[in-house]
Design an enzyme around this catalytic site. Structure first.
Site, PDB file in Angstrom:
ATOM      1  CG  LEU A  17      -2.055  -1.068   1.193  1.00 13.53           C
ATOM      2  CD1 LEU A  17      -2.894  -0.985   2.447  1.00 13.53           C
ATOM      3  CD2 LEU A  17      -2.927  -0.954  -0.039  1.00 13.53           C
ATOM      4  CB  CYS A  18       4.008   2.287  -0.083  1.00 11.25           C
ATOM      5  SG  CYS A  18       4.807   0.708  -0.227  1.00 11.25           S
TER       6      CYS A  18
END
Lengths: 144, 289
Positions: free
Chosen positions: B87-88
Site C-alpha cells: 500500500l505504498c
C-alpha cells in the site's frame, strides 16, 4: 578563539555533545589517555572505550564515557565520532555491574571463534569502561 | 427499492475504506516525520565519518586495504532494500523492476541479498539467484541492524567470495518523488575531501594514531556500516512518503466515488418518488374517469 576548542561528540543517534571547552582528554585505543589543548596540531586517532574529559572555560570539567570510535582534532575544534556516549553522572553502577555479569556469562557459554563473540566483546568493553569510570577511574589508572 | 439499499450499502462501504486510508495517511505522515528526524540526527555522524575517511584515504592505494581493492567481477551481489508492507504506490514495484533490469544487463548476473518481504516475494517467483534474505531488519531498523548487514557484506568482499557489491534502494528526492537507484557499495570509492582543511596553522600534516594505514583499516568497515544505514534510512523515509501520497490519492478517489454514488442514489431516489407520484396521479385519474 585561540583559547577555546569546540568539542562535538556525534553518535549514529545524533549529536550528543556540542560545547566550548579549553581542553579535551580522551582514551586512545591502546588505553593511553591523551590531552588536546587549543592550537594543537591536527590529530586523528582511534579511540578505545573509555573516559572523555572536557575542561570547561570556568575551570570545571565534565566527564563522559565513549565507546570505541575516532578522534579528530584541530587548532580550534575536536570531533569525536563514536557509537555511544554517556555522561559519567548518568551511569548506574549496579546496572552496569549486572550487565557485565550477564555478558560474561553469555561469553563463557560460547566457544572461541564463535561469530557472536565479536559483538559481545564490544559490549563488554563498553560496559567495563562505564564501570571503571564510576568506581574510581580504573580505566585511567590502568595505563599509568 | 432494493437498488437504493444496495447503493446506500456501497456508499457506507466506501466511507469505511476512506476512513482507513485517511488514518493510514496520517500514520504515514507521522512516521515520515520520525524517519526524517532520525536521518537528520544520523547526518552529522555520517558527514564527519566521511570527512575523516577522506582525510585518511587521500593518497591511499587500492592495495592498502581489501575493501578498496578492485577486482574483475566474477561474482557480484546486490543488496535490495524494499519494504515489508505494501500500500505504498509504486515504491516496491519500481525498485523490483530496476533491479531486474540491472541483473539482466550485468555480466555475470549478480546474486541478490534482500531486505524487505516485498522484494523477497517478488524475486522468489522469478529466476534471480537469491544469496541471502535478512528477514528481521524491520523488527528494529536501527544502526546495529544495518551494521550487522554491513559486517556480513564486508566480510564476503574481503574474503574474495564476491568481487562487487551494489546497493539498490529508493531515494527520496521530495515528498512526492521517490526514485529507485543502484549504487556501488564495495569496493569502496572513498569520499573526496571538499573543504579546505588548512586551518590557521597552515598546511601542516595530521598526526595519525595509530599509523595512517591502520586507521584506514578501522575506518573502512565503519564507512560500509554508515553507507548501508544511510541507504536503509533513506528507503524507510521514502516508503513512508510513498505511502502517504498513495493514501492521499486513495482518500481523494474514495471521496470522488462517494460523490458519484450519492449522485446516483439521489437520482434513483428521485426516480422512485416520481414513479410513486405517477402511480398516485394515474390512480386518481383512473378514479375520476
Amino acid at each position: 578563539m585561540g583559547e577555546i576548542l569546540r568539542l562535538r561528540v556525534v553518535t549514529p543517534d545524533g549529536p550528543s555533545l556540542d560545547e566550548e571547552v579549553t581542553a579535551v582528554t580522551a582514551c586512545s585505543e591502546q588505553r593511553g589517555e591523551f590531552c588536546v589543548l587549543p592550537e594543537h596540531r591536527p590529530i586523528l586517532a582511534a579511540l578505545g572505550a573509555g573516559r572523555l574529559v572536557a575542561t570547561r572555560p570556568d575551570g570545571g570539567s565534565d566527564e563522559f564515557v565513549t565507546d570505541s570510535g575516532f578522534f579528530e582534532g584541530g587548532p580550534s575544534h575536536v570531533n569525536v565520532i563514536t557509537q555511544r556516549c554517556v555522561r559519567v553522572s548518568d551511569i548506574d553502577l549496579s546496572e552496569v555491574t549486572e550487565e557485565i555479569e550477564e555478558i560474561e556469562k553469555e561469553l563463557s557459554g560460547l566457544e572461541f571463534g564463535d561469530a557472536a563473540r565479536g559483538e559481545l566483546d564490544v559490549n563488554l568493553g563498553w560496559a567495563r569502561a562505564r564501570r571503571d569510570a564510576v568506581d574510581g577511574g580504573k580505566a585511567g589508572e590502568d595505563i599509568t | 427499492m432494493a437498488n437504493l439499499k444496495e447503493i446506500r450499502r456501497r456508499i457506507g462501504s466506501v466511507k469505511g475504506t476512506q476512513k482507513i486510508t485517511r488514518a493510514m495517511r496520517m500514520v504515514a505522515a507521522a512516521k515520515l516525520r520520525r524517519a526524517q528526524e532520525t536521518t537528520e540526527n544520523f547526518r552529522s555522524y555520517a558527514d564527519l565519518m566521511s570527512s575523516v575517511l577522506a582525510e585518511v584515504a587521500s593518497g591511499a592505494s587500492p592495495k592498502d586495504h581489501p575493501l578498496l581493492e578492485r577486482r574483475e567481477p566474477k561474482r557480484s551481489l546486490v543488496l535490495v532494500i524494499s519494504s515489508d508492507r505494501g500500500l505504498c504506490g509504486g515504491f516496491n514495484s519500481n525498485l523490483n523492476r530496476l533491479v531486474t533490469d540491472h541483473v539482466e544487463a550485468a555480466d555475470p548476473e549478480p546474486e541478490l541479498t534482500i531486505i524487505g518481504k516485498k522484494s523477497e516475494a517478488y524475486f522468489k517467483r522469478r529466476t534471480a539467484t537469491i544469496h541471502h534474505i535478512y528477514s528481521d531488519i524491520y523488527d528494529g531498523p536501527g544502526f546495529d541492524a544495518a551494521a550487522r548487514v554491513a559486517k556480513d557484506l564486508a566480510a564476503k568482499y574481503a574474503s574474495g567470495e564476491v568481487d562487487r557489491i551494489d546497493l539498490a534502494f529508493n531515494e527520496m528526492h521530495s515528498l512526492a518523488s521517490q526514485k529507485p537507484v543502484v549504487k556501488q557499495l564495495l569496493p569502496i570509492a572513498p569520499p573526496v575531501q571538499v573543504e579546505d582543511k588548512e586551518d590557521v596553522l597552515g598546511p601542516v600534516g595530521f598526526i595519525f594514531e595509530p599509523k595512517r594505514i591502520e586507521l584506514l583499516g578501522r575506518l573502512l568497515p565503519r564507512y560500509v556500516e554508515v553507507e548501508v544505514y544511510r541507504a536503509l534510512l533513506e528507503s524507510i523515509a521514502a516508503e513512508h512518503a510513498a505511502r502517504m501520497i498513495a493514501m492521499e490519492a486513495a482518500t481523494n478517489n474514495a471521496q470522488d466515488m462517494i460523490e458519484h454514488l450519492t449522485l446516483i442514489y439521489n437520482r434513483a431516489r428521485q426516480g422512485a418518488i416520481t414513479n410513486e407520484l405517477l402511480d398516485i396521479v394515474g390512480g386518481a385519474e383512473a378514479l375520476n374517469d
